[in-house]
Design a protein around this motif. Structure first.
Motif, PDB file in Angstrom:
ATOM      1  N   GLY A 155      -7.117 -12.417   4.305  1.00  0.00           N
ATOM      2  CA  GLY A 155      -5.556 -12.314   3.842  1.00  0.00           C
ATOM      3  C   GLY A 155      -5.349 -11.101   3.197  1.00  0.00           C
ATOM      4  N   SER A 156      -6.622 -10.775   2.393  1.00  0.00           N
ATOM      5  CA  SER A 156      -6.475  -9.405   1.419  1.00  0.00           C
ATOM      6  C   SER A 156      -5.712  -8.289   2.395  1.00  0.00           C
ATOM      7  N   THR A 157      -6.266  -8.317   3.687  1.00  0.00           N
ATOM      8  CA  THR A 157      -5.494  -6.956   4.596  1.00  0.00           C
ATOM      9  C   THR A 157      -3.703  -7.299   4.880  1.00  0.00           C
ATOM     10  N   MET A 158      -2.679  -8.412   4.324  1.00  0.00           N
ATOM     11  CA  MET A 158      -1.602  -8.156   4.476  1.00  0.00           C
ATOM     12  C   MET A 158      -0.967  -7.591   4.180  1.00  0.00           C
ATOM     13  N   PHE A 159      -1.046  -6.445   3.182  1.00  0.00           N
ATOM     14  CA  PHE A 159      -0.235  -5.565   2.063  1.00  0.00           C
ATOM     15  C   PHE A 159       0.400  -4.868   3.005  1.00  0.00           C
ATOM     16  N   LYS A 160       1.292  -4.560   2.788  1.00  0.00           N
ATOM     17  CA  LYS A 160       2.423  -3.835   3.829  1.00  0.00           C
ATOM     18  C   LYS A 160       1.714  -2.788   4.049  1.00  0.00           C
ATOM     19  N   ASP A 161       1.592  -2.000   5.368  1.00  0.00           N
ATOM     20  CA  ASP A 161       1.564  -0.485   5.272  1.00  0.00           C
ATOM     21  C   ASP A 161      -0.414  -0.112   5.121  1.00  0.00           C
ATOM     22  N   PHE A 162      -1.206  -1.478   4.949  1.00  0.00           N
ATOM     23  CA  PHE A 162      -2.501  -1.417   5.027  1.00  0.00           C
ATOM     24  C   PHE A 162      -2.763  -0.847   6.457  1.00  0.00           C
ATOM     25  N   HIS A 163      -2.963  -1.264   7.043  1.00  0.00           N
ATOM     26  CA  HIS A 163      -3.209  -0.514   8.331  1.00  0.00           C
ATOM     27  C   HIS A 163      -2.866   0.837   8.611  1.00  0.00           C
ATOM     28  N   THR A 205       0.974  -1.030   0.187  1.00  0.00           N
ATOM     29  CA  THR A 205      -0.498   0.190   0.269  1.00  0.00           C
ATOM     30  C   THR A 205       1.098   1.121   0.017  1.00  0.00           C
ATOM     31  N   SER A 206       1.077   2.033  -1.218  1.00  0.00           N
ATOM     32  CA  SER A 206       1.197   3.685  -0.620  1.00  0.00           C
ATOM     33  C   SER A 206       0.271   3.967  -0.323  1.00  0.00           C
ATOM     34  N   SER A 207       1.437   5.660  -0.286  1.00  0.00           N
ATOM     35  CA  SER A 207       0.827   6.348   1.021  1.00  0.00           C
ATOM     36  C   SER A 207      -0.222   7.674  -0.163  1.00  0.00           C
ATOM     37  N   ASP A 208       0.765   7.530  -0.993  1.00  0.00           N
ATOM     38  CA  ASP A 208       0.084   8.713  -2.228  1.00  0.00           C
ATOM     39  C   ASP A 208       0.872   7.934  -3.777  1.00  0.00           C
ATOM     40  N   ILE A 209      -0.258   8.515  -3.934  1.00  0.00           N
ATOM     41  CA  ILE A 209       0.105   7.358  -5.731  1.00  0.00           C
ATOM     42  C   ILE A 209       0.397   8.195  -6.457  1.00  0.00           C
ATOM     43  N   VAL A 210       0.543   9.395  -6.709  1.00  0.00           N
ATOM     44  CA  VAL A 210       1.162  10.455  -7.015  1.00  0.00           C
ATOM     45  C   VAL A 210       2.625  10.341  -7.047  1.00  0.00           C
ATOM     46  N   PHE A 234     -19.126   1.001  -8.252  1.00  0.00           N
ATOM     47  CA  PHE A 234     -19.539   1.235  -6.558  1.00  0.00           C
ATOM     48  C   PHE A 234     -17.699   1.855  -7.141  1.00  0.00           C
ATOM     49  N   THR A 235     -18.270   3.102  -6.061  1.00  0.00           N
ATOM     50  CA  THR A 235     -17.119   3.606  -5.788  1.00  0.00           C
ATOM     51  C   THR A 235     -16.465   4.815  -4.506  1.00  0.00           C
ATOM     52  N   THR A 236     -17.212   3.863  -3.784  1.00  0.00           N
ATOM     53  CA  THR A 236     -17.050   4.610  -2.170  1.00  0.00           C
ATOM     54  C   THR A 236     -16.192   4.140  -1.334  1.00  0.00           C
ATOM     55  N   PRO A 237     -15.175   4.433  -0.718  1.00  0.00           N
ATOM     56  CA  PRO A 237     -14.005   4.422  -0.763  1.00  0.00           C
ATOM     57  C   PRO A 237     -13.810   3.171   0.913  1.00  0.00           C
ATOM     58  N   LEU A 238     -13.077   2.302   0.865  1.00  0.00           N
ATOM     59  CA  LEU A 238     -12.984   1.486   2.729  1.00  0.00           C
ATOM     60  C   LEU A 238     -14.067   2.603   3.475  1.00  0.00           C
ATOM     61  N   GLN A 239     -12.444   3.689   4.026  1.00  0.00           N
ATOM     62  CA  GLN A 239     -12.457   4.551   4.940  1.00  0.00           C
ATOM     63  C   GLN A 239     -13.746   5.097   4.867  1.00  0.00           C
ATOM     64  N   VAL A 240     -14.413   5.388   4.050  1.00  0.00           N
ATOM     65  CA  VAL A 240     -16.038   6.287   3.402  1.00  0.00           C
ATOM     66  C   VAL A 240     -17.148   5.059   4.385  1.00  0.00           C
ATOM     67  N   VAL A 241     -16.602   3.729   3.765  1.00  0.00           N
ATOM     68  CA  VAL A 241     -17.759   2.629   4.111  1.00  0.00           C
ATOM     69  C   VAL A 241     -16.993   2.322   5.536  1.00  0.00           C
ATOM     70  N   GLU A 279      -4.419  -0.162  -4.460  1.00  0.00           N
ATOM     71  CA  GLU A 279      -5.619   0.931  -4.208  1.00  0.00           C
ATOM     72  C   GLU A 279      -6.507   0.938  -4.708  1.00  0.00           C
ATOM     73  N   ILE A 280      -6.506   0.221  -5.051  1.00  0.00           N
ATOM     74  CA  ILE A 280      -8.649  -0.016  -4.962  1.00  0.00           C
ATOM     75  C   ILE A 280      -9.609  -0.467  -4.241  1.00  0.00           C
ATOM     76  N   PHE A 281      -9.071  -0.029  -3.096  1.00  0.00           N
ATOM     77  CA  PHE A 281      -9.622  -0.067  -2.022  1.00  0.00           C
ATOM     78  C   PHE A 281      -9.911   0.829  -1.353  1.00  0.00           C
ATOM     79  N   PHE A 282      -8.539   1.755  -1.378  1.00  0.00           N
ATOM     80  CA  PHE A 282      -8.601   3.149  -1.307  1.00  0.00           C
ATOM     81  C   PHE A 282      -9.487   4.117  -1.734  1.00  0.00           C
ATOM     82  N   ASN A 283      -9.117   3.739  -3.990  1.00  0.00           N
ATOM     83  CA  ASN A 283      -9.642   5.171  -4.594  1.00  0.00           C
ATOM     84  C   ASN A 283     -10.967   3.556  -5.267  1.00  0.00           C
ATOM     85  N   PRO A 284     -11.955   3.624  -5.162  1.00  0.00           N
ATOM     86  CA  PRO A 284     -12.082   1.893  -6.243  1.00  0.00           C
ATOM     87  C   PRO A 284     -12.749   2.641  -7.707  1.00  0.00           C
ATOM     88  N   GLU A 285     -13.072   3.841  -7.793  1.00  0.00           N
ATOM     89  CA  GLU A 285     -13.289   4.527  -9.143  1.00  0.00           C
ATOM     90  C   GLU A 285     -12.135   3.928 -10.280  1.00  0.00           C
TER      91      GLU A 285
END
Lengths: 433, 323
Positions: free
Chosen positions: A338-346, A248-253, A306-313, A294-300
């Motif tokens: 298992g799919s929350t195992m990405f590095k820095d996801f939390h 997981t990245s902190s900022d895509i750009v 479905f475009t609501t990010p995980l944190q909003v849900v 990144e699709i969890f945080f920016n599903p678009e």
């Protein structure tokens, strides 16, 4: 020695992987893909055999056609290997999106788990199985029926996965049975608030983005870039790339820039062997390493429906819970699956959620007239622990090694007295709410 | 997967992981249980990542079986013969277990094939220990001699508090299993399974296998055995094993299959129950289909109208109905 003094068997059937083992252990004995390879010749020739009553004369004919083929199937890694090697077996996934779809293969899967993997006698052990919070009572009945009728288990408990995931954190940190469980599995993503061990049923949220979608997205990215992967195993390769390299990245750009500046550091390579020709091939793994999760945080970026990010849900889920539990829920957000195992996801999830919460507190504070008491800042805490991948199983193991477990179980005697309806309801849904 | 395999999958997996994992090690401390109450306790410590301490508990012996220091006859020798320098037996065993061994993974052969063979052998510890007396007897059979100082009838541990019986002779060994099941349905299924088993033996293709009999009453060989050991609710199965069944490589397989006969039958009883459920499910589905087909047109229409009621809620229909 009776069944009470032996450790209970804990099986957590997930959409992607099944975790199984004995209670009291820290790790499950086996983590295998939930897949069954069935011999196709059986399903076609088994049909007429099932119709007519088996005559004694054609014993040998049946022997070669149907009767023996009921044992001609494989599960787990063996199933995958078998279906790759020959065309006589076809794969069947008994669980879809967290729900059992095919009971025939599910029963066989359990049979092999018990007899060939754990190698135990089901009559000797209590069983703890798990189910997703949205399982229908009928499914639970069916599970009970199979367990009691086919396997003669002395006792059965069907636990709710998020409650077990919370119980897993119970021993590692503090005694807290209130929290939000974010369970991202291969086939289902649920956000379940739990208060004092009881599930707040009306606030359960589920989103259609799961581990499988991450795989699909990685697969799609690889395909669009035209990577040289044999099509027959491209999905499998995508899955393994996801498991090994995604983070997981902190900022895509910023992450894009990093990759562009130092491709040698960030671009990984995958080497494999083509199954048909045996030739070696390599492919590059670039942006999909951080774009996948990144699709969890920016599903678009993945789909338009479905475009609501995980944190909003998660935020909405907590906001819909009873008001006196909300602070406690924000304080204990537990990841599992298992799919929350990405590095820095939390870390990412905590940061994004904190942003939403802080904005709301600020807004409400600015509306106050001077003299009113200000709202206290809300503590947001996303908990992550090393056993996250099989947190549900571990929770089950902890639960099943307590003495109370045996009292909570449905026993065979009860089943014989009342029938499968004893499995219909689970007490954790009948809370105070 | 018609037969149960002899090596324990879990043990083998742990051993192989550990051999491949290199120097760094983590603590492992886990218990597992196998059918017939064989329990394992596996320990790895951080300090010695290449040394595994494996404790095994055997099923509770029935009164008629004779044990030496809690182990079956010849078990210690069998362990030494099978594993050589890799395994060291610790005496006394850990509390609650019958056997504790120290397995030194650094002493494994370097050749991969040999190494895997010995790891599989370690994972089949159950066969080595519990099968030792049976193997001894069958070895004598292979050389066509009666083992010295052996009684006419030998009782060996089969399951907790249950035994099976061997009557060794110079040219054959007769083996009798009293079959017991808990559940009433299992008893019926197991009885018919065993009868079918005997029936299957009669087909031409299986001419060379040990002859097999089933009877509801104890066979003559068991004369003089205490009544407790003879109350079997699913009858008695008798196998007659000849020297040709225990020649060379066949010996190990024969020992394992004889040792786990009850587990084998129980496994297949469960499998056939599962199979019956599959067929029952298919039958229900076809009956429902038949019912659906038998519905009159009016009923089918009703369903359609019902489905249509959903449509009436839409805005467009409402506008239509107004005019």
């Amino acid at each position: 020695m009776d069944a009470l003094s032996r450790p209970a068997v804990v099986i957590d059937n997930g959409t992607g992987y099944t975790k199984m083992g004995f209670a009291g252990n820290v790790e499950p004995c086996f983590i295998t893909p939930t897949v069954v390879a069935v011999n196709d010749s059986f399903s076609s020739s088994g049909q007429p055999a099932a119709r007519g009553a088996p005559a004694r004369g054609n014993w040998l004919a049946q022997h070669s056609a149907g009767v023996m083929a009921d044992l001609d199937f494989y599960i787990g890694e063996e199933a995958l290997a078998r279906s790759r090697a020959s065309t006589s077996h076809s794969l069947s996934y008994p669980i879809r999106n967290g729900q059992v779809e095919n009971w025939d293969t599910m029963e066989r899967f359990w049979q092999q788990c018990i007899f060939n993997y754990l190698r135990c006698d089901p009559e000797d052990h209590y069983f703890l199985l798990t189910e997703s919070p949205l399982t229908a009572p009928e499914t639970r009945e069916y599970t009970g029926e199979i367990m009691f009728e086919t396997f003669n288990v002395p006792g059965l408990y069907i636990a709710v996965q998020p409650v077990l995931a919370l119980a897993a954190g119970y021993t590692t940190t503090k005694c807290e049975m209130t929290g939000v469980v974010v369970d991202v599995g291969d086939g289902a993503t649920h956000i379940v608030p739990v208060a004092d061990g009881y599930v707040i049923g009306s606030s359960i949220r589920s989103i259609p983005i799961t581990g499988k979608d991450v795989t699909q997205f990685v697969h799609q990215l690889l395909k669009e870039r035209g990577e040289n992967i044999p099509p027959e195993e491209s999905f499998d390769v995508a899955r393994r790339i996801k498991e090994m390299y995604c983070y997981t990245s902190s900022d895509i750009v910023k992450e894009f820039n990093k990759h562009d500046r130092e491709p040698s550091k960030y671009v990984k390579h995958w080497t494999g062997i083509k199954p048909k020709t045996g030739a070696k091939y390599t492919c590059d793994i670039g942006y999909e390493r951080f774009l996948g999760p990144e699709i969890f945080f920016n599903p678009e970026i993945y789909n338009n429906d479905f475009t609501t990010p995980l944190q909003v849900v998660i935020d909405k889920c907590i906001q819909s819970s009873p008001i006196d539990t909300r602070r406690a829920l924000y304080k204990n957000i537990v990841l599992s699956g298992g799919s929350t195992m990405f590095k820095d996801f939390h870390r990412r999830l905590q940061r994004d959620l904190k942003k939403i919460v802080d904005a709301r507190v600020r807004a409400s504070n600015s509306r106050l007239i001077s003299g009113d008491t200000k709202a206290q800042p809300i503590e947001v805490n996303v908990v992550s622990h090393p056993i996250q991948r099989y947190a549900v199983w571990f929770g089950g193991s902890v639960l099943a090694s307590t003495a109370e477990f045996y009292e909570a179980c449905h026993t065979k005697a009860e089943y014989e007295e009342y029938g499968a309806s004893i499995c219909r309801s689970n007490p954790v849904f009948k809370g105070m709410y | 997967m018609i037969l149960l395999q002899s090596p324990s999958r879990f043990l083998l997996q742990i051993l192989q992981d550990r051999v491949l994992s290199g120097e760094k090690g983590i603590d492992i401390d886990c218990h597992t249980v196998e059918f017939d109450d064989v329990r394992y306790h596996i320990q790895f410590s951080m300090r010695n990542p290449k040394v595994m301490v494996l404790s095994v508990a055997l099923p509770l012996p029935p009164p008629e079986a004779i044990l030496y220091d809690g182990l079956p006859l010849g078990a210690i020798e069998a362990i030494k013969a099978a594993y050589g320098p890799v395994v060291q037996i610790l005496d006394p065993p850990k509390d609650g277990f019958d056997l504790t061994m120290k397995i030194n993974l650094t002493k494994l052969p370097l050749d991969e094939e040999q190494r895997n063979a010995i790891l599989t052998q370690i994972a089949s510890i159950r066969e080595v220990v519990l099968g030792a007396p049976l193997k001894l007897l069958l070895k004598h059979l292979a050389s066509k001699a009666v083992a010295p100082n052996v009684d006419k009838l030998v009782a060996l541990v089969h399951r907790p508090n249950e035994s099976f019986f061997l009557a060794p002779q110079a040219d054959k060994v007769t083996i009798v299993y009293p079959m017991r099941f808990q559940d009433s349905i299992d008893i019926v299924l197991a009885t018919s399974f065993l009868q079918e088993f005997v029936e299957a033996r009669r087909t031409a293709a299986l001419n060379n296998v040990p002859s097999c009999m089933w009877s509801p009453a104890p066979p003559l060989e068991l004369k003089g055995v205490s009544a407790d050991a003879l109350n079997a609710n699913a009858g008695f199965v008798t196998f007659v094993v000849y020297p040709r069944h225990v020649e060379g490589k066949k010996l190990d397989r024969t020992v394992w299959n004889l040792l786990t006969f009850h587990a084998y039958v129980s496994y297949h009883v469960k499998c056939s129950e599962g199979f019956m459920h599959t067929r029952m499910r298919r039958r229900v589905e076809s009956l429902i289909q038949a019912l659906d087909q038998a519905k009159s047109d009016a009923e089918k229409l009703k369903k359609l109208v019902h489905g249509g009621s959903f449509k009436r809620l839409s805005l467009k229909n409402e506008v239509d109905s107004r005019f």
